[in-house]
Design an enzyme around this catalytic site. Structure first.
Site, PDB file in Angstrom:
ATOM      1  N   LYS A   1      -6.144   5.199   7.695  1.00  0.00           N
ATOM      2  CA  LYS A   1      -4.961   5.906   7.186  1.00  0.00           C
ATOM      3  C   LYS A   1      -5.225   7.401   7.056  1.00  0.00           C
ATOM      4  CE  LYS A   1      -3.043   1.895   4.812  1.00  0.00           C
ATOM      5  NZ  LYS A   1      -2.753   1.220   3.544  1.00  0.00           N
TER       6      LYS A   1
ATOM      7  N   SER B   1       0.812  -1.213   0.000  1.00  0.00           N
ATOM      8  CA  SER B   1       0.000   0.000   0.000  1.00  0.00           C
ATOM      9  C   SER B   1       0.850   1.270   0.000  1.00  0.00           C
ATOM     10  CB  SER B   1      -0.941   0.014   1.214  1.00  0.00           C
ATOM     11  OG  SER B   1      -0.193   0.034   2.417  1.00  0.00           O
TER      12      SER B   1
END
Length: 811
Positions: free
Chosen positions: A702, A659
């Site tokens: 996030k 990611s």
């Protein structure tokens, strides 16, 4: 392929895209108390059909494995379904162990109609109690004493007659038969008086010889008589025993006939009663002399006979419960599954009999359903093999592990195996199912039905109402305060957040039930009669608060500049990536500084984490993709003459996942183009060899992780996060993040290509290649291409002549 027109830098996402709210106005109820309860779990149609099929088909091997994450309600749903199904099924049979009079170490297993096992046990206990008083009384009767006396008199007369005849014959020859404490003896007489030894010595020698000869003949006759005495005693004993049998038979036959009439429709019981009658008649003395003694270390120990051999060991009885049995075994050890034979200490030794056979879960569930946790079964030594062996043989064989592996030499029993007809339902995670499928060849033959539970369902207006009914059901079950429509809407929003998808809802019933119970607590604390959305939010905040110690410490380390994270300014070759930490059920994200350096080299991409073995395989794959992208875009017709290094700064643990590959590619391009990256932005996303941005997980955490740092330092209106465009549908951000975005203080950008990301991060257009393959002047891609070409030329200038030829050929 992404078209050039699609690579324009996107605008920040609109507020409505950041949080897909649930509107309470869509509900036609005030509180959940008005709603009808659900009869089954929502969104589990596939699993329900599988359970219905597996429970209904009665074929060998069609046992059920219920797979799915813990907490989705697998056990409750399966338990409720089986309970309804079992009610309509016939009762399972009773199973008993009876004494095997021919081979006591091999008890007999007998199957009886439901309830008959306990009835037989009670009748046999009453019968023995009756006989223990009736038989001794019968032997004390005048009739028995007269008959026994007649037999004794006959024996006495026969014995006395023989000795009398011998005595009379001796007297005729002036010899007398004497009875002494040491036995019988002969002595000479004179004038019917026994002569003394002195007088005997004075007799003529002829007389002495006669006396000796006569006594020898008489002694021979005496010995013959004495040799017949044991036979006479044996005959007397047989007659007494026969009398005892006749006497016992009279009372035993009477009570046994009553039992035979009671169990006339069960031939096996009638046969058993015949054997019991025969044994009682043969061992009538046991009822007359109930006490027996044993000498133990010089002490006389008196015990009472318990007549165990006439007892009935009812192993399983379902007479009190209707329908087929449903058994859930929480501790599936070897003996708890297949049963065991217990021992008791008696006179310093371990002894056992058939009454000490104890049932296992397979016995109790025989004819019904057995529910097991596969993890617990696999953790118990020998339990899994024992379960498979029973299912394959379709019988339950009670065997001691000590005897099987010759660990002990204690004499034990060999109970007759019982036929097995049971449906096994195993519960476990998907990991166990697939591992057993792969490594246990027997598994697929024994568990042919997989009931796979969903951990999420589609979110729609219809499922919103179903979810509301589910909440109402949980509230009624747990006796919680009802929720108003606003609270229901907040629970639904939180459910979508749990699965990290705005278009899906969680089916993790444990999490929802916990949230409802905690909201109920806060509502009662406030003295409310109905739980509201604020109570639900308070419960959510409290759950996070209890687990966020480490998150707070890490954020504090960033705010105190212990962990270096910039949220303003612009730096070349430095970017804010986002990493997620999972601690049990709690996950949070924090920004991580990623830096890149480039220099002259031979196309190497150095992943410093990989070099020190802190990089997982997926992360290493992501870094190699970057090398592929650079070579394919900027060095198609020339060697990639650079060496690049990538590192997660101040990261000392394992790095896994791809990611951060978008951030890593952007920071590499920043270094090559000498273009400063805005530190007010953070980046998350995966990238492929074509530069396309791919979806990642935990996108909400996030974004919020970077937002918390920015908010603590003060929002400037320039901060934000770049996410993949394919993750927009997953956004369920906190209300404070949404509010900041609505006020223009924080921005979320959705990008589909690395060029879009670079344009936003640097403020410089990435640039599209023209027909001649050249990028626009001063574009990011033009700068990178120029840098790569310059490194290639520099390498050629430094190259050895032989290497220079190779480089020319590579063109």
């Amino acid at each position: 392929m992404i078209k050039p027109t699609e690579l324009l830098p996107p605008l920040a996402l609109e507020t409505r895209q950041l949080h897909h709210a649930c509107d309470p106005a869509q509900f036609g109820f005030q509180t959940t108390a008005e709603l009808e309860a659900l009869s089954e779990l929502i969104g589990q149609t596939r699993a329900t059909e599988a359970v219905r099929f597996g429970a209904g088909i009665r074929r060998e091997g069609y046992n059920i494995f219920v797979l799915g994450p813990a907490g989705v309600g697998k056990r409750s749903m399966v338990g409720q379904f089986l309970a309804k199904k079992a009610e309509a099924e016939p009762k399972s049979s009773d199973w008993c162990y009876l004494n095997n009079f021919a081979q006591p170490h091999k008890p007999r297993a007998i199957r009886l109609p439901s309830g008959k096992g306990l009835e037989l046990q009670q009748q046999m206990a009453q019968l023995v109690d009756y006989l223990r008083s009736a038989i001794p009384a019968l032997f004390e009767s005048e009739e028995y004493r007269a008959k026994a006396g007649a037999i004794q008199d006959e024996f006495t007369k026969r014995q006395e007659s023989a000795f009398k005849e011998l005595g009379e014959d001796a007297v005729k020859q002036q010899i007398v038969l004497l009875r002494t404490p040491g036995g019988f003896a002969f002595a000479p007489t004179q004038n019917q008086e026994v002569i003394t030894p002195d007088e005997y010595e004075k007799l003529p020698q002829e007389e002495k010889d006669r006396i000796r000869q006569v006594i020898a003949e008489l002694q021979e006759r005496l010995e013959k008589i004495l040799s017949h005495v044991p036979q006479w005693m044996k005959e007397r004993g047989e007659q007494i025993k026969q009398l005892n049998r006749q006497t016992t038979r009279a009372v035993v036959t009477h009570v046994m006939d009553e039992q035979r009439t009671r169990f006339s429709d069960l031939p096996e019981i009638r046969t058993y009663l015949d054997l019991v009658q025969q044994d009682m008649i043969e061992n009538a003395d046991d009822f007359r002399n109930e006490e027996e003694s044993a000498n133990l270390s010089g002490l006389m120990v008196v015990t009472r006979k318990t007549f165990h051999r006439y007892q009935v060991n009812v192993l399983v009885s379902n007479g009190e419960h209707g329908g087929a049995p449903i058994v859930s075994e929480d501790n599936p050890t070897y003996s708890n599954l297949i049963g065991r034979v217990e021992h008791i200490a008696q006179l310093g030794a371990l002894v056992t009999d058939f009454t000490l056979i104890k049932p296992g879960a397979l016995h109790r569930a025989n004819g019904g359903y057995l529910l097991l946790d596969v993890r617990k079964v696999l953790l118990q030594p020998f339990a899994w093999d024992a379960l498979k062996r029973a299912l394959q043989a379709r019988e339950i064989r009670i065997e001691s592990l000590g005897q099987m592996y010759s660990l002990v030499s204690t004499v034990s029993l060999e109970p007759e195996p019982m036929p097995l007809d049971v449906k096994i339902v195993l519960f476990g995670d998907r990991l166990f199912y697939y591992l057993l499928q792969q490594y246990d060849p027997d598994f697929s033959e024994l568990f042919k039905v997989a009931a796979d539970f969903e951990d999420r369902i589609e979110r729609s207006a219809e499922t919103h109402l179903l979810y509301a009914r589910l909440i109402a059901t949980l509230c009624a079950k747990e006796k919680l305060l009802p929720l108003d429509s606003g609270a229901v809407a907040r629970v639904i929003e939180h459910s979508a957040r749990l699965v990290g998808d705005a278009q899906r809802l969680s089916t993790h019933m444990r999490s929802i039930a916990d949230l409802l119970q905690e909201a109920d607590f806060w509502a009662r604390e406030a003295g409310l009669a109905v739980a509201t959305a604020s109570n639900v939010q308070q419960a959510i905040d409290a759950q996070i608060r209890r687990q966020d110690r480490l998150r707070t410490q890490l954020q504090d380390a960033i705010l105190r500049d212990t962990l270096l994270i910039d949220t303003q300014g612009a730096v070349v070759g430095q970017i804010n990536g986002l990493s997620v930490l999972e601690l049990g059920d709690f996950a949070f994200a924090q920004p991580t500084r990623i830096t890149a350096t480039t220099r002259l080299g031979q196309g190497e991409m150095i992943n410093i984490e990989r070099e020190v073995k802190l990089s997982g395989a997926i992360h290493s794959k992501g870094v190699l993709i970057l090398s592929s992208f650079l070579a394919a875009r900027y060095a198609r017709n020339q060697p990639l003459s650079l060496t690049a290094s990538l590192v997660f700064e101040q990261s000392y643990g394992q790095v896994e996942g791809d990611s951060a590959s978008l951030a890593e590619l952007c920071v590499l391009l920043s270094n090559l183009a000498n273009a400063a990256v805005r530190q007010s932005l953070a980046v998350t996303g995966s990238v492929n060899q074509l530069g396309q941005v791919q979806a990642i997980g935990a996108v909400n955490e996030k974004i919020e992780g970077f937002f918390d740092i920015c908010a603590a330092r003060g929002l400037t209106g320039e901060q934000g996060v770049l996410i993949p465009g394919t993750n927009v549908k997953h956004l369920m951000l906190r209300r404070d993040v949404v509010a900041a975005a609505e006020n223009g203080q924080f921005h979320i950008y959705a990008v589909d290509h690395v060029d879009q990301a670079m344009t936003i991060l640097t403020g410089v257009p990435a640039g599209e290649a023209g027909a001649d393959g050249q990028y626009p002047m001063e574009s990011i891609n033009r700068r990178v291409a120029a840098r790569v070409a310059g490194l290639s030329a520099l390498r050629k200038a430094f190259a050895h002549p032989s290497e220079e030829k190779k480089m020319d050929r590579s063109h």
